[in-house]
Scaffold this active site. Structure first.
Site, short mmCIF file in Angstrom:
data_model
loop_
_atom_site.label_atom_id
_atom_site.label_comp_id
_atom_site.label_asym_id
_atom_site.label_seq_id
_atom_site.Cartn_x
_atom_site.Cartn_y
_atom_site.Cartn_z
CG ASN A 6 73.86 4.37 -24.67
OD1 ASN A 6 74.87 4.73 -25.26
ND2 ASN A 6 72.96 3.60 -25.24
CG ASP A 8 75.88 3.62 -27.77
OD1 ASP A 8 76.71 2.88 -27.21
OD2 ASP A 8 74.75 3.23 -28.13
CG HIS A 9 75.06 9.80 -27.73
ND1 HIS A 9 74.55 9.94 -29.00
CD2 HIS A 9 74.12 9.19 -27.00
CE1 HIS A 9 73.33 9.44 -29.03
NE2 HIS A 9 73.04 8.97 -27.82
NE ARG A 17 87.44 16.54 -37.21
CZ ARG A 17 87.94 17.71 -36.82
NH1 ARG A 17 89.09 17.77 -36.20
NH2 ARG A 17 87.26 18.81 -37.04
CG HIS A 42 73.20 -0.28 -30.10
ND1 HIS A 42 72.06 0.35 -30.55
CD2 HIS A 42 73.26 -1.44 -30.80
CE1 HIS A 42 71.48 -0.41 -31.47
NE2 HIS A 42 72.19 -1.50 -31.64
NE ARG A 44 72.90 2.09 -33.97
CZ ARG A 44 71.66 1.96 -34.45
NH1 ARG A 44 71.44 1.30 -35.56
NH2 ARG A 44 70.65 2.54 -33.82
NE ARG A 48 74.60 4.04 -37.10
CZ ARG A 48 73.30 4.27 -37.18
NH1 ARG A 48 72.74 5.19 -36.43
NH2 ARG A 48 72.54 3.59 -38.02
CD GLU A 69 71.01 0.00 -26.04
OE1 GLU A 69 71.13 0.45 -27.20
OE2 GLU A 69 70.70 0.71 -25.10
CB THR A 100 66.87 2.11 -30.97
OG1 THR A 100 68.27 1.92 -30.78
CG2 THR A 100 66.18 0.77 -31.13
CD GLU A 150 66.03 0.19 -22.22
OE1 GLU A 150 66.94 -0.67 -22.25
OE2 GLU A 150 66.18 1.34 -22.66
CG HIS A 189 64.87 5.92 -27.23
ND1 HIS A 189 64.59 7.06 -27.93
CD2 HIS A 189 65.82 5.28 -27.94
CE1 HIS A 189 65.31 7.09 -29.04
NE2 HIS A 189 66.07 6.02 -29.06
#
Ligand code: PXP
Length: 241
Positions: A6, A8-9, A17, A42, A44, A48, A69, A100, A150, A189
């Site tokens: 994943n 996303d991070h 920024r 993901h 969202r 975000r 996701e 999540t 999952e 997770h």
């Protein structure tokens, strides 16, 4: 043993920024070179971290499974149908949560989930449900037409010692139930380099969807190495069972 990474991070850092770096698309390339079997994002409702541009680019070039996701909401469902990811994982989504929190409430949202699954499957998309480690929820997932599940390992990951063993038992029972009724079972997770092996040793588990721990390690050692170290861990744990 399947490993979906994943990214996303990486997008979260970019959004700090509101600029163009680091780019989750580049991160996905390196994760694949490190041995990722799939890439997860993901999308969202509040965008975000991952945005529509990321989805477009990843869809265009990711040569492995692209897992989207998402909440079972109208706007995002239409996007998924248009963009055709290889897999959709339906997740609960709350605006204020940091990540999540918990699996889908498949009991109470059964109708809504069933109709989202039907729309996605009618449009050729494979569907997974992100659910709590509960045998009842596994059964409902099968009934509503999911291709796989999952299992949320957040409670397992947050515990230590005997409490963690109790949570492990729930995950083991859920995987067994899924396998018995013909559902593919994955986990995700909160999994990291210290707690993933016990889950990878569970008989019948198909694979993992992991983000935060891999991207955190990647900040220090690089993405390719962080992914390949995780892949080695889960593969050798699976070989031990
Ligand atoms: N699987 C699902 C369905 C998730 O929502 C998340 C968090 O985005 C993950 C896996 C990955 O969790 P983590 O970042 O804690 O590895």
């Amino acid at each position: 043993m399947y490993l979906g990474v994943n990214v996303d991070h990486v997008a979260t850092l970019r959004q700090a920024r509101l600029g163009i770096e680091p780019d989750p698309v580049m991160a996905a390339t390196l994760a694949i070179l490190g041995g990722a079997d799939g890439i997860t994002i993901h999308l969202r409702e509040d965008r975000r971290h991952i945005n529509d541009r990321d989805l477009d680019l990843l869809k265009a070039f990711v040569p492995v499974e692209l897992n989207l996701e998402m909440a079972a909401e109208k706007e995002i469902l239409s996007i998924a149908i248009k963009k055709q990811p290889d897999l959709v994982t339906l997740v609960p989504e709350k605006r204020k949560e940091l990540t999540t929190e918990g699996g889908l409430n498949v009991k109470d949202s059964r109708k809504m989930i069933q109709s989202a699954i039907k729309r996605l499957k009618d449009n050729g998309i494979v569907v997974s449900l992100f659910i709590n480690p509960s045998e009842d929820d596994i059964e409902i997932s099968k009934e509503v037409g999911a291709d796989m599940v999952e299992i949320h390992t957040g409670s397992y990951s947050n515990e230590k010692g005997i409490r963690q063993e109790r949570e492990l038992l729930k995950v083991q029972k859920s995987v067994k139930k899924a396998v018995d009724i013909g559902l593919l079972a994955n986990a995700g997770h909160g999994l990291n380099y210290h707690n993933v092996s016990k889950i990878a040793e569970i008989d019948g588990i198909r694979g993992f969807y992991i983000g935060h721990s891999i991207i955190s390690r990647a900040v220090l050692v690089g993405i390719e190495r962080a992914v390949s170290e995780m892949k080695d861990l889960i593969t050798s744990a699976a070989g031990r069972k």
